[in-house]
Motif scaffolding. Structure first.
Motif, mmCIF file in Angstrom:
data_model
loop_
_atom_site.group_PDB
_atom_site.id
_atom_site.type_symbol
_atom_site.label_atom_id
_atom_site.label_comp_id
_atom_site.label_asym_id
_atom_site.label_seq_id
_atom_site.Cartn_x
_atom_site.Cartn_y
_atom_site.Cartn_z
ATOM 1 N N TYR B 65 0.827 -1.197 0.000
ATOM 2 C CA TYR B 65 0.000 0.000 0.000
ATOM 3 C C TYR B 65 0.866 1.254 0.000
ATOM 4 C CZ TYR B 65 0.043 -1.806 4.871
ATOM 5 O OH TYR B 65 0.372 -2.396 6.059
ATOM 6 N N SER B 182 -7.201 -6.595 2.512
ATOM 7 C CA SER B 182 -6.044 -5.692 2.594
ATOM 8 C C SER B 182 -5.119 -5.859 1.383
ATOM 9 C CB SER B 182 -5.269 -5.933 3.891
ATOM 10 O OG SER B 182 -4.861 -7.274 3.973
ATOM 11 N N TYR B 185 -5.949 -3.134 -0.778
ATOM 12 C CA TYR B 185 -5.908 -1.793 -0.187
ATOM 13 C C TYR B 185 -4.679 -1.057 -0.708
ATOM 14 C CZ TYR B 185 -5.026 1.812 3.324
ATOM 15 O OH TYR B 185 -4.760 2.999 3.952
ATOM 16 N N CYS B 187 -4.711 2.940 -0.557
ATOM 17 C CA CYS B 187 -4.655 4.081 0.357
ATOM 18 C C CYS B 187 -6.057 4.332 0.893
ATOM 19 C CB CYS B 187 -4.077 5.316 -0.324
ATOM 20 S SG CYS B 187 -5.238 6.178 -1.367
ATOM 21 N N ALA B 188 -6.148 5.172 1.943
ATOM 22 C CA ALA B 188 -7.414 5.314 2.678
ATOM 23 C C ALA B 188 -8.355 6.343 2.068
ATOM 24 C CB ALA B 188 -7.118 5.647 4.141
ATOM 25 N N SER B 204 -1.024 -5.327 8.926
ATOM 26 C CA SER B 204 -1.722 -4.478 7.957
ATOM 27 C C SER B 204 -2.941 -3.858 8.611
ATOM 28 C CB SER B 204 -2.099 -5.219 6.671
ATOM 29 O OG SER B 204 -2.022 -6.593 6.801
ATOM 30 N N ILE B 208 -3.554 0.090 8.375
ATOM 31 C CA ILE B 208 -4.738 0.548 7.641
ATOM 32 C C ILE B 208 -5.701 1.267 8.586
ATOM 33 C CG2 ILE B 208 -6.740 -0.237 6.284
ATOM 34 C CD1 ILE B 208 -4.892 -2.485 5.177
ATOM 35 N N THR B 212 -6.938 4.967 8.070
ATOM 36 C CA THR B 212 -8.372 5.123 7.828
ATOM 37 C C THR B 212 -9.025 6.010 8.888
ATOM 38 O OG1 THR B 212 -8.430 2.964 6.759
ATOM 39 C CG2 THR B 212 -10.538 3.835 7.508
ATOM 40 N N CYS B 267 -8.576 -7.665 6.944
ATOM 41 C CA CYS B 267 -7.127 -7.800 7.146
ATOM 42 C C CYS B 267 -6.925 -9.174 7.761
ATOM 43 C CB CYS B 267 -6.617 -6.689 8.046
ATOM 44 S SG CYS B 267 -6.937 -5.057 7.364
#
Lengths: 421, 421
Positions: B65, B182, B185, B187-188, B204, B208, B212, B267
């Motif tokens: 990520y 994940s 994933y 970016c948020a 993760s 995350i 987030t 995740c």
């Protein structure tokens, strides 16, 4: 039936197992694809002079030798609803092949078969929820093109008489004569006036010994238990125990004796191989023991996959037809499989029984003694499908008895079925 | 070195494991081929905006990520003789990737690498005596052509952060919001003003969650043991136990509570997959337990194959470099492997110890507590190779301690090595 609900079957191989699977799968209205790496149906029953590798560089599949006749009566072959017709009780290879070709024609199976297509790899598609599917990579051998396809069900029917098992005796590489495995044996002509050593005492060993005895200068048979060698009354035959060492011009045995020979024929059986099954399929093969299989046929880790024809010492075509019908019951949802733990427990119980009987690991799928017909009954009862006719067991048992008494001539017997039982 | 004695290595993947293997194999004078399915080196460390499938239809490999920084200090990364240089103790993804690219350049590894080549299948060539070799089918992705090659040794370095494991909660398919693993994933940003449920509490998950929390309207974390959720002091965070059911617009938990959410991020870890390893290789993977492996790395059934990078919760680059050097000792014959039964016994002893510690099946390769550094010492001592520097263990231990105390800020620590120990 709508596209989205039509189930897609991948069948590997168009031999006796694959043809039966294709027919029964097609009968459910499914979309069927049979991948066959050669150019014809019949699998093991196709005779070819070719040995080694074919024109695509693939190992020649068939181990069929010239003039082979079945080792069980025609009444124990065939499928549940398709008789193998022949004038002889023990038909020849061409008759079995003709029957299979006729069956394919009768059920219009060629529309499903992709010839000269090699299945390279099968993996389950993970992470797609309950409706797990299979990804199959296939190579069109004529074009050398790979294609990736998806299927709902996989039925593996690749046979297990293709990958020779050869014991690793010391000195093997230094032998100056001919060494072949029965897989590459086609006829005995080339052994005329040779000193032949044959290793093994099974079905191919006896057939090859009987043919070779007629032309060879000498014939010796090596087996770990020389008393088990039953090839009838071959005048030139000498039996020996296990090989201890191979020399450039002969062989030494564990009892200290030695012979000179110019040919060694290994009738030492076959290795179960599934080169196209990824380890992600959750199948393990160790010493010809395939796990975890429910009723020796359904992959417990991914129950939309079946491995047809794993048990041996049986009536193979009848058994595979029964297995195909068994699996289809579950694949269509007509029957529901037991839970994973119940399937594992069922398999474990069978294993325990085999261990109790003292069977070695390599015989975990051998249908010894009463196991064969109990297995067929169990399949039929469990899935609620038509069982084999009772005559099959009687014929098989009588054949085994007669073979034991006269291995050279038992195939000249003529049996006839009188009445239903 | 004569053609006939030059050994041929097949290495699967040009990530941190594959590059180290290629370098050490090439150092022995062998002929090396690294098959890499993407167009660049770095494996897991390559960032791509792409998710789902790539232009060849293959699942995107990397789970990287944006803005990822290492979760262990740079001194515990790198290889035995190649330092990962960075201004920061916890370098970013680009720095790790640059280091790997530099390593490849330094050792001129690109001459061995076939990019955009997918390994389709690996099978052992049976029946060829003691000098057993491997048949590898490779697809040139640009041409969609398959090629069949032979090798003496295989080193599998395909990583295990590519195939997402997603729990099968009831109702999952009916959820109307976004569900991602994940693995996908990047970016948020896309979670701005969303009600996010995050499942899991590992590395993760914490990264995350922290990213987030800055943008989401609400953030809930579900884990079977809510006390184990250590994401620091996130003001918006609510913790919940295991999910019992997913509804179209939210989730119910086993304690009877429920939430509304528009995003679920799993995740929940990865599945070890080896789609290209045929079951004929004798490897079984069950619940991320790979067997039978000697010292978690050498295929006991075919000891000319190594599976690099299987153990986890470790210093991965250092470990894989150590494993590569370990295997090369045996592949070159500098050391002789123990007998098959001794290797199995060694593996069994490790398993027993893990069971004694109460570890579940899925952790049979997890290097918990003292196991990690004992494992490294064992590899080095057994094969007589240079061990890891003692600082690696100290750094790792300190990092874990600091992370536990302050998961949000531990990466701002700066460590410096003073002296040898």
């Amino acid at each position: 039936m709508a596209q989205s609900t039509t189930k897609r079957y991948c069948i590997v191989g168009a031999g006796a197992g694959g043809l039966s699977c294709a027919r029964h799968a097609a009968d459910t209205g499914a979309h069927v694809t049979v991948f066959e790496q050669t150019a014809s149906v019949g699998g093991t029953w196709v005779y070819t002079d070719e040995t080694g590798h074919d024109r695509y560089g693939l190992p020649v599949h068939s181990s069929m030798y010239r003039n082979l006749r079945t080792n069980i009566p025609k009444q124990t072959m065939g499928y549940w609803d398709s008789e193998l017709v022949s004038d002889r009780t023990y038909p020849g290879q061409e008759e079995v092949l003709s029957w299979l070709e006729g069956y394919a024609e009768q059920h219009r199976l060629s529309r499903w078969i992709k010839f000269e297509h090699q299945v390279i790899r099968i993996v389950p598609l993970f992470g797609e929820g309950a409706s797990r599917r299979w990804e199959v990579i296939v190579r069109d051998l004529r074009e050398n093109r790979c294609e990736t396809l998806q299927f709902d069900f996989v039925m593996v029917c690749n046979g297990h008489y293709s990958c020779p098992k050869v014991p690793e005796y010391p000195g093997r590489d230094a032998f100056v004569g001919i060494q072949i495995h029965s897989h590459d044996y086609r006829c005995a002509d080339r052994f005329e006036d040779q000193d032949v050593l044959l290793v093994g005492a099974g079905y191919s060993a006896s057939d090859i010994a009987i043919a070779t005895a007629k032309v060879a200068r000498s014939l010796t048979v090596s087996h770990h238990d020389p008393n088990k060698v039953n090839f009838g009354n071959l005048p030139t035959l000498v039996t020996k125990p296990t090989i201890s060492k191979i020399t450039p011009t002969g062989v030494e045995f564990v009892d200290g004796t030695a012979i000179t020979c110019s040919v060694i024929i290994y009738c030492t059986g076959y290795r179960f191989t599934y080169p196209f099954l990824s380890v992600d399929c959750g199948i393990t093969v160790e010493d010809n023991h395939v796990t975890p299989l429910y009723k020796h046929v359904i992959n417990i880790n991914h129950p939309s996959m079946a491995l047809i024809g794993v048990p041996f010492y049986c009536c193979p075509t009848q058994m595979m037809d029964l297995q195909a019908r068994f699996c289809i019951q579950y694949f269509t949802g007509s029957r529901l499989l037991p839970s994973r733990s119940d399937m594992l427990a069922d398999t474990e119980a069978d294993l325990e029984e085999r261990k109790r009987r003292g069977l070695p690991k390599k015989w975990m799928h051998k249908l010894v003694d009463d196991m064969q017909f109990k297995y067929y009954e169990d399949l039929a009862r469990t899935a609620g499908i038509v069982p084999l006719a009772p005559t099959v067991e009687k014929m098989f048992t009588e054949c085994m008895r007669r073979r034991m008494l006269d291995v050279q001539n038992y195939r000249d017997d003529e049996f006839e079925v009188v009445g239903e039982n």
